[in-house]
Design a protein around this motif. Sequence first.
Motif, PDB file in Angstrom:
ATOM      1  N   LEU A 133       5.556  -4.889  -1.792  1.00  0.00           N
ATOM      2  CA  LEU A 133       4.198  -4.744  -2.311  1.00  0.00           C
ATOM      3  C   LEU A 133       3.346  -5.797  -1.637  1.00  0.00           C
ATOM      4  N   ARG A 134       2.318  -5.372  -0.920  1.00  0.00           N
ATOM      5  CA  ARG A 134       1.471  -6.304  -0.184  1.00  0.00           C
ATOM      6  C   ARG A 134       0.214  -6.574  -0.992  1.00  0.00           C
ATOM      7  N   LEU A 135      -0.125  -7.841  -1.126  1.00  0.00           N
ATOM      8  CA  LEU A 135      -1.238  -8.261  -1.958  1.00  0.00           C
ATOM      9  C   LEU A 135      -2.225  -9.107  -1.161  1.00  0.00           C
ATOM     10  N   MET A 141      -2.572  -4.214  -2.731  1.00  0.00           N
ATOM     11  CA  MET A 141      -3.355  -3.454  -1.757  1.00  0.00           C
ATOM     12  C   MET A 141      -2.566  -2.304  -1.138  1.00  0.00           C
ATOM     13  N   ALA A 142      -1.253  -2.508  -0.948  1.00  0.00           N
ATOM     14  CA  ALA A 142      -0.465  -1.506  -0.235  1.00  0.00           C
ATOM     15  C   ALA A 142       0.999  -1.609  -0.631  1.00  0.00           C
ATOM     16  N   LEU A 143       1.681  -0.478  -0.579  1.00  0.00           N
ATOM     17  CA  LEU A 143       3.114  -0.404  -0.836  1.00  0.00           C
ATOM     18  C   LEU A 143       3.788   0.022   0.462  1.00  0.00           C
ATOM     19  N   GLU A 144       4.737  -0.784   0.913  1.00  0.00           N
ATOM     20  CA  GLU A 144       5.308  -0.610   2.241  1.00  0.00           C
ATOM     21  C   GLU A 144       6.826  -0.434   2.178  1.00  0.00           C
ATOM     22  N   LEU A 197       0.536  -0.245  -7.579  1.00  0.00           N
ATOM     23  CA  LEU A 197      -0.767  -0.535  -6.993  1.00  0.00           C
ATOM     24  C   LEU A 197      -1.870  -0.699  -8.033  1.00  0.00           C
ATOM     25  N   LYS A 198      -1.522  -0.471  -9.307  1.00  0.00           N
ATOM     26  CA  LYS A 198      -2.482  -0.645 -10.411  1.00  0.00           C
ATOM     27  C   LYS A 198      -3.665   0.316 -10.278  1.00  0.00           C
ATOM     28  N   THR A 225       3.467   2.957   4.978  1.00  0.00           N
ATOM     29  CA  THR A 225       2.628   2.111   4.134  1.00  0.00           C
ATOM     30  C   THR A 225       1.608   2.968   3.412  1.00  0.00           C
ATOM     31  N   VAL A 226       1.566   2.815   2.096  1.00  0.00           N
ATOM     32  CA  VAL A 226       0.615   3.540   1.263  1.00  0.00           C
ATOM     33  C   VAL A 226      -0.480   2.569   0.838  1.00  0.00           C
ATOM     34  N   PHE A 227      -1.704   2.814   1.301  1.00  0.00           N
ATOM     35  CA  PHE A 227      -2.844   1.947   1.017  1.00  0.00           C
ATOM     36  C   PHE A 227      -3.690   2.533  -0.115  1.00  0.00           C
TER      37      PHE A 227
END
Length: 241
Positions: A133-135, A141-144, A197-198, A225-227
């Motif tokens: 999980l990228r923050l 912000m994104a799930l990778e 991702l909330k 990556t899902v943004f």
Amino acid sequence: MLDKRSPVPIYYQLEELIKSSIEEGKLLPGDSIPSEREYAELYDVSRMTVRQAITNLVHQGYLYRIKGKGTFIQNQKIEQRLQGLTSFSEEMKSRGFSPSTELLQFQIKKADELILHELQLEGPQEIYHLKRLRLADFVPMALETVCLPTLLLPNVTENIARGSLYSYVEDELHLQIDYATQEIEATVANAEESELLKIPKGSPTLTIKRICYLENGVAFESAKTVFRGDRYKFTVDVKRI
């Protein structure tokens, strides 16, 4: 103020006025804006004109509506150009955000046929399978999901996976990253993506599938990556051929 003698439509003038207030920081993310009636009285225009301006700004991502509560300022989208190959960490730092990573999954397992094909491997082969999980400033912000060949990239640890993989490849392994092929697709958030991702389930998302290569043409990364669609937009310059 609005110029009613101008050939520019009143709704568009109001739209630009609200947009300027947002871009100049006079209206901040999460702030509510005046009601249609208040705008109509303030500028002596019809509520239909106000409604059109606000609807356009909702579609553009500047505003969002909550039924029964009103209309609010949306967090502005991060614009990412597609000309260069950068990591998430590099991109966020360049825009003044503090990047971080929540490592959701770290596995070493046998590559399936698809990953063997994408990474140009002859099986059987083991890969690192990461879900991250990228923050940015602690906001998801994104799930990778990333797959890396263990033979090419040895000694990847959970601690390394929490940081920038591109920095590890170039600075620690001294390999030169060259280029990537990418596919971009409009998608909607499933249950897992929604939770992490909330965002509400079914919200618009942008999915990028990427195969990344070293300068010698060897593939070293397969990633999906899902943004968040409400926080991202991608731009690209194109030239007529």
